[in-house]
Design a protein around this motif. Structure first.
Motif, PDB file in Angstrom:
ATOM      1  N   MET A 150     -12.030 -18.727 -20.325  1.00  0.00           N
ATOM      2  CA  MET A 150     -11.373 -18.130 -19.935  1.00  0.00           C
ATOM      3  C   MET A 150     -11.909 -16.686 -19.603  1.00  0.00           C
ATOM      4  O   MET A 150     -12.758 -16.703 -20.583  1.00  0.00           O
ATOM      5  N   SER A 151     -11.206 -15.624 -18.371  1.00  0.00           N
ATOM      6  CA  SER A 151     -12.013 -14.551 -18.294  1.00  0.00           C
ATOM      7  C   SER A 151     -11.397 -13.548 -18.933  1.00  0.00           C
ATOM      8  O   SER A 151      -9.655 -13.676 -18.483  1.00  0.00           O
ATOM      9  N   GLN A 152     -11.940 -12.461 -19.442  1.00  0.00           N
ATOM     10  CA  GLN A 152     -11.135 -11.074 -20.266  1.00  0.00           C
ATOM     11  C   GLN A 152     -11.429  -9.907 -18.959  1.00  0.00           C
ATOM     12  O   GLN A 152     -12.676  -9.747 -19.659  1.00  0.00           O
ATOM     13  N   GLY A 153     -10.120  -9.461 -18.725  1.00  0.00           N
ATOM     14  CA  GLY A 153     -11.025  -8.207 -18.703  1.00  0.00           C
ATOM     15  C   GLY A 153     -10.306  -6.956 -19.431  1.00  0.00           C
ATOM     16  O   GLY A 153      -9.143  -6.795 -19.935  1.00  0.00           O
ATOM     17  N   LYS A 154     -10.303  -5.718 -18.488  1.00  0.00           N
ATOM     18  CA  LYS A 154      -9.602  -4.788 -18.744  1.00  0.00           C
ATOM     19  C   LYS A 154      -8.970  -3.847 -17.636  1.00  0.00           C
ATOM     20  O   LYS A 154      -9.351  -3.645 -16.600  1.00  0.00           O
ATOM     21  N   ILE A 155      -7.666  -3.699 -17.697  1.00  0.00           N
ATOM     22  CA  ILE A 155      -7.075  -2.550 -16.243  1.00  0.00           C
ATOM     23  C   ILE A 155      -7.543  -1.424 -16.500  1.00  0.00           C
ATOM     24  O   ILE A 155      -7.952  -0.829 -17.310  1.00  0.00           O
ATOM     25  N   VAL A 156      -7.557  -1.240 -15.271  1.00  0.00           N
ATOM     26  CA  VAL A 156      -8.407   0.316 -14.832  1.00  0.00           C
ATOM     27  C   VAL A 156      -7.508   0.955 -14.021  1.00  0.00           C
ATOM     28  O   VAL A 156      -7.647   2.392 -13.558  1.00  0.00           O
ATOM     29  N   LYS A 157      -6.694   0.440 -13.225  1.00  0.00           N
ATOM     30  CA  LYS A 157      -5.489   1.299 -12.143  1.00  0.00           C
ATOM     31  C   LYS A 157      -3.990   0.113 -12.032  1.00  0.00           C
ATOM     32  O   LYS A 157      -4.345  -1.435 -12.720  1.00  0.00           O
ATOM     33  N   VAL A 158      -3.169   0.956 -12.460  1.00  0.00           N
ATOM     34  CA  VAL A 158      -1.498   0.607 -12.353  1.00  0.00           C
ATOM     35  C   VAL A 158      -1.153   1.138 -10.742  1.00  0.00           C
ATOM     36  O   VAL A 158      -0.829   2.194 -11.058  1.00  0.00           O
ATOM     37  N   SER A 159      -0.790  -0.202 -10.023  1.00  0.00           N
ATOM     38  CA  SER A 159       0.280   0.738  -8.702  1.00  0.00           C
ATOM     39  C   SER A 159       1.636  -0.222  -8.285  1.00  0.00           C
ATOM     40  O   SER A 159       1.479  -0.717  -8.040  1.00  0.00           O
ATOM     41  N   GLY A 160       2.382   0.048  -9.247  1.00  0.00           N
ATOM     42  CA  GLY A 160       3.565  -0.233  -9.153  1.00  0.00           C
ATOM     43  C   GLY A 160       3.447  -1.774  -9.359  1.00  0.00           C
ATOM     44  O   GLY A 160       2.986  -2.114 -10.222  1.00  0.00           O
ATOM     45  N   LEU A 182       5.442  -9.038   1.418  1.00  0.00           N
ATOM     46  CA  LEU A 182       3.959  -9.204   1.863  1.00  0.00           C
ATOM     47  C   LEU A 182       3.417  -7.675   2.203  1.00  0.00           C
ATOM     48  O   LEU A 182       2.421  -7.210   1.592  1.00  0.00           O
ATOM     49  N   ARG A 183       4.615  -6.762   2.993  1.00  0.00           N
ATOM     50  CA  ARG A 183       3.829  -5.605   3.273  1.00  0.00           C
ATOM     51  C   ARG A 183       4.149  -4.742   1.956  1.00  0.00           C
ATOM     52  O   ARG A 183       2.622  -3.724   1.942  1.00  0.00           O
ATOM     53  N   GLU A 184       5.039  -4.859   0.866  1.00  0.00           N
ATOM     54  CA  GLU A 184       4.255  -3.507   0.035  1.00  0.00           C
ATOM     55  C   GLU A 184       3.392  -4.148  -0.612  1.00  0.00           C
ATOM     56  O   GLU A 184       2.437  -3.166  -0.645  1.00  0.00           O
ATOM     57  N   MET A 185       2.889  -5.015  -0.791  1.00  0.00           N
ATOM     58  CA  MET A 185       1.718  -5.701  -1.441  1.00  0.00           C
ATOM     59  C   MET A 185       0.221  -5.494  -0.842  1.00  0.00           C
ATOM     60  O   MET A 185       0.236  -4.862  -1.438  1.00  0.00           O
ATOM     61  N   SER A 186       0.589  -5.525   0.551  1.00  0.00           N
ATOM     62  CA  SER A 186      -0.721  -5.177   1.480  1.00  0.00           C
ATOM     63  C   SER A 186      -1.205  -3.735   1.178  1.00  0.00           C
ATOM     64  O   SER A 186      -1.510  -3.607   1.396  1.00  0.00           O
ATOM     65  N   GLY A 187       0.762  -2.720   1.343  1.00  0.00           N
ATOM     66  CA  GLY A 187       0.000  -1.599   1.381  1.00  0.00           C
ATOM     67  C   GLY A 187      -0.404  -1.082  -0.175  1.00  0.00           C
ATOM     68  O   GLY A 187      -1.675  -0.453  -0.061  1.00  0.00           O
ATOM     69  N   ARG A 188      -0.305  -1.467  -1.071  1.00  0.00           N
ATOM     70  CA  ARG A 188      -0.924  -1.163  -2.022  1.00  0.00           C
ATOM     71  C   ARG A 188      -2.268  -1.894  -1.911  1.00  0.00           C
ATOM     72  O   ARG A 188      -3.096  -1.032  -2.847  1.00  0.00           O
ATOM     73  N   LEU A 189      -2.979  -3.057  -1.807  1.00  0.00           N
ATOM     74  CA  LEU A 189      -3.947  -2.932  -2.020  1.00  0.00           C
ATOM     75  C   LEU A 189      -4.980  -2.381  -0.606  1.00  0.00           C
ATOM     76  O   LEU A 189      -5.993  -2.481  -0.268  1.00  0.00           O
ATOM     77  N   GLU A 190      -4.276  -1.161   0.039  1.00  0.00           N
ATOM     78  CA  GLU A 190      -4.947  -0.772   1.457  1.00  0.00           C
ATOM     79  C   GLU A 190      -5.225  -1.738   2.051  1.00  0.00           C
ATOM     80  O   GLU A 190      -6.738  -0.917   2.747  1.00  0.00           O
ATOM     81  N   GLU A 191      -4.759  -2.294   2.268  1.00  0.00           N
ATOM     82  CA  GLU A 191      -5.302  -3.124   3.502  1.00  0.00           C
ATOM     83  C   GLU A 191      -4.907  -2.586   5.180  1.00  0.00           C
ATOM     84  O   GLU A 191      -3.459  -2.104   5.151  1.00  0.00           O
ATOM     85  N   MET A 192      -5.423  -2.788   6.103  1.00  0.00           N
ATOM     86  CA  MET A 192      -5.481  -2.151   7.408  1.00  0.00           C
ATOM     87  C   MET A 192      -4.323  -3.035   7.554  1.00  0.00           C
ATOM     88  O   MET A 192      -3.774  -4.225   8.123  1.00  0.00           O
ATOM     89  N   PRO A 193      -3.013  -1.781   7.972  1.00  0.00           N
ATOM     90  CA  PRO A 193      -1.196  -2.195   8.227  1.00  0.00           C
ATOM     91  C   PRO A 193      -1.741  -2.764   9.701  1.00  0.00           C
ATOM     92  O   PRO A 193      -2.223  -2.577  10.726  1.00  0.00           O
TER      93      PRO A 193
END
Length: 592
Positions: free
Chosen positions: A1-11, A338-349
């Protein structure tokens, strides 16, 4: 199991650090509530996670724990008649646990862990089995017998197997594998949703999926194991058309995915399906249906997952040897997710903001359909037919989702708002729709319906094309400018449109047309056209030929009951020939 911490929340997108041991598409639990999420991007030890629940109240520093497993569905007895959300959580069970509003972080198993099912063994101790072999059956509903199969990756000899009543987690069979270890099999297996279930061989589609809808079966058929798209603007009848296909299509199992649909539409589906009577068995249609409800107000990430959840369940029943019809309503809402998630990932539209991989994701979904030979010693033939509704903004099918879909699917049923406004349903435009399965299915139609059927279909389509051209002339100079032969062509096309292609889904007889009825009905209309054209050439008055009493009989043929079709056909054909002969002989007498 991998455990981490949140650094950013965007929706619905959460970025967590310290996740270097996690893998792509691992399921994670986010925050103290344990919200379900899935890793969709890895950059060093930073994981981008799409969360399938509302992320309000979650902030940086909150824990993220990876489960080490991919997003999977539970497959086994209990699927049929159940209504799930986009990530296979049973809605009824959640309602019983927390009330009408879904609580965040709720964890309800997809299959009931307490219900016992009667297991009937199909093999005995000492038998050799491999992945895909049936070890037993469970009568899940009065209509569906679920076949319990050996999970993928297991091959060996049955050590013991027992009949009786078991829960989905209890061991029903033990198999000694080739390496000497023993695998305990339950009635439930899990499968990752983003990976297609394996099969031995994909077969060429050779038989149609009979739907009972004349415009589909005759003009634009879909093959069993085929893929089709229904694009259309708001109010053109996409949902009703899919309801008709779900009810009448020649399929053993129906999987209906409401992906991002309006809540009231999904409510209609959830209320209507249990009340719809299955024409095959007389039972409720729900007895062979799995519903996945993901409304437009639910978290957008779960909408993206719902399509994969549905098609994985459909593949499971396909592997049993069943014919499965999958309805996805609508893939446009899925693409928006898909478009919303892609936008939040800052992918090239890409085009219109959709991600550049929109086409490949759609292809991955539709390519999982097909008619296949399943795994196992005596491979069963099963079919999965996928029918996706597309909701282009403003009805413009030049937008990216429609165009990407059209490059993949082989059947295009173009819904037309102008036909819908004229109350012509199904509002499928016969000039813009097409089916690329026609050549493959011609032999089946010739052998199972009539050798004339493909010719009648071609003739009807040519007539409808000619009508469109003649209509332009009529609008410019009026109908009187046409020859009598062209005017009789318009009359025949009027019969094809109003009597044949128009179908009342709420009429108990007209709602479904057998192939025999479709053939006889179309043959009568084409026979009228040929006889009338001959009568006009011999001098019979146009008005009398166009106003023959038998035309009304042809118009009412759609309301003839199944067992009376052949007799009604012969009677109508004889009446038509007599009327035409009388008109010709009367004209000959007048000339004398």
């Amino acid at each position: 199991m991998s455990q981490g911490k949140i650094v950013k929340v965007s929706g619905p997108l959460v970025v967590a650090s310290g996740m270097e041991d996690a893998d792509m598409f691992d399921v994670v639990r986010v925050g103290d509530l344990g919200l379900i999420g899935e890793i969709i991007e890895m950059r060093g030890d930073m994981a981008s996670i799409q969360v399938y629940e509302e992320t309000a109240g979650i902030g940086p520093g909150a824990p993220v724990v990876s489960t080490g497993a991919q997003l999977s569905v539970e497959l086994g007895p209990g699927l049929i008649e159940t209504m799930y959300d986009g990530i296979q959580r049973p809605l009824e069970a959640m309602r019983a646990q927390v009330g009408s509003n879904i609580t965040r972080g709720i964890n309800v198993p997809a299959l009931d862990r307490e219900r016992k099912w009667k297991f009937e063994p199909a093999v005995k101790a000492g038998d050799s089995v491999e992945a895909g072999d049936i070890i037993g059956t469970v009568q899940e509903t009065v209509v569906v017998e679920q076949k319990i199969m050996v999970p993928y990756g297991i091959k060996g000899t049955v050590e013991n197997i027992q009949a009786g009543e078991f829960t989905v987690e209890e061991v029903v069979c033990s198999v000694k594998k080739e390496d000497g270890s023993v695998a305990d099999l339950t009635m439930m297996q899990k499968w990752p949703v983003r990976r297609g279930r394996p099969y031995k061989e994909k077969l060429v589609p050779e038989m149609p999926l009979i739907t009972g809808q004349r415009v589909i079966d005759t003009l634009f058929p879909i093959a069993k194991g085929g893929v089709a798209a229904i694009p259309g603007p708001f109010g053109s009848g996409k949902t009703v058309t899919q309801h008709q296909l779900a009810k009448w299509a020649d399929a053993d199992i129906v999987v209906y995915i409401g992906c991002g649909e309006r809540g009231n539409e999904m409510t209609d589906v959830l209320m209507e399906f249990p009340e719809l009577k299955d024409p095959r068995s007389g039972e409720s249609l729900m007895k062979r249906t799995v519903l996945i409800a993901n409304t437009s107000d639910m978290p957008v990430a779960a909408r993206e997952a719902s399509i994969y959840t549905g098609i994985t369940i459909a593949e499971y029943f396909r592997d049993m040897g069943y014919s499965v019809a999958l309805m996805a309503d609508s893939t446009s809402r899925w693409a928006e997710a898909l478009r919303e998630m892609s936008g939040r990932l800052e992918e090239m539209p890409g085009e219109e903001g959709y991600p550049a991989y929109l086409g490949s994701r759609l292809a991955q979904f539709y390519e999982r359909a097909g008619r296949v030979v399943s795994l196992g010693a005596n491979g069963r033939v099963g079919a999965l037919s996928a029918i996706g509704a597309v909701s282009p903004p403003g009805g413009d099918i030049s937008e990216p989702v429609s165009q990407a879909t059209l490059r993949i699917v082989k059947v295009f049923w173009c819904l037309d708002s102008s036909l819908a406004y004229k109350r012509h349903f199904p509002a499928i435009n016969w000039l813009q729709s097409y089916s690329l399965y026609i050549d493959r299915l011609t032999q089946w139609y010739e052998e199972n319906v009539s050798k004339e059927f493909p010719q009648l279909r071609s003739q009807a389509l040519v007539l409808l094309q000619d009508e469109a051209e003649l209509d332009e002339i009529v609008q410019l100079v009026g109908v009187d400018a046409l020859s009598f032969e062209d005017r009789i062509k318009l009359e025949a096309c009027k019969s094809i449109r109003e009597d044949y292609l128009h179908q009342n889904s709420f009429h108990e007889i007209d709602t479904y047309s057998s192939l025999n009825k479709q053939f006889k009905m179309l043959k009568l209309i084409i026979a009228y056209y040929n006889l009338a054209k001959d009568a006009i050439s011999k001098g019979a008055p146009f008005n009398q030929v166009a106003g023959m009493a038998v035309r009304e009989t042809i118009g009412r043929f759609k309301y003839v009951e199944e067992e009376k079709i052949d007799a009604a056909y012969e009677e109508t054909l004889a009446e038509m020939k007599k009327e035409i002969a009388d008109l010709i002989s009367k004209e000959a007498e007048d000339d004398d």
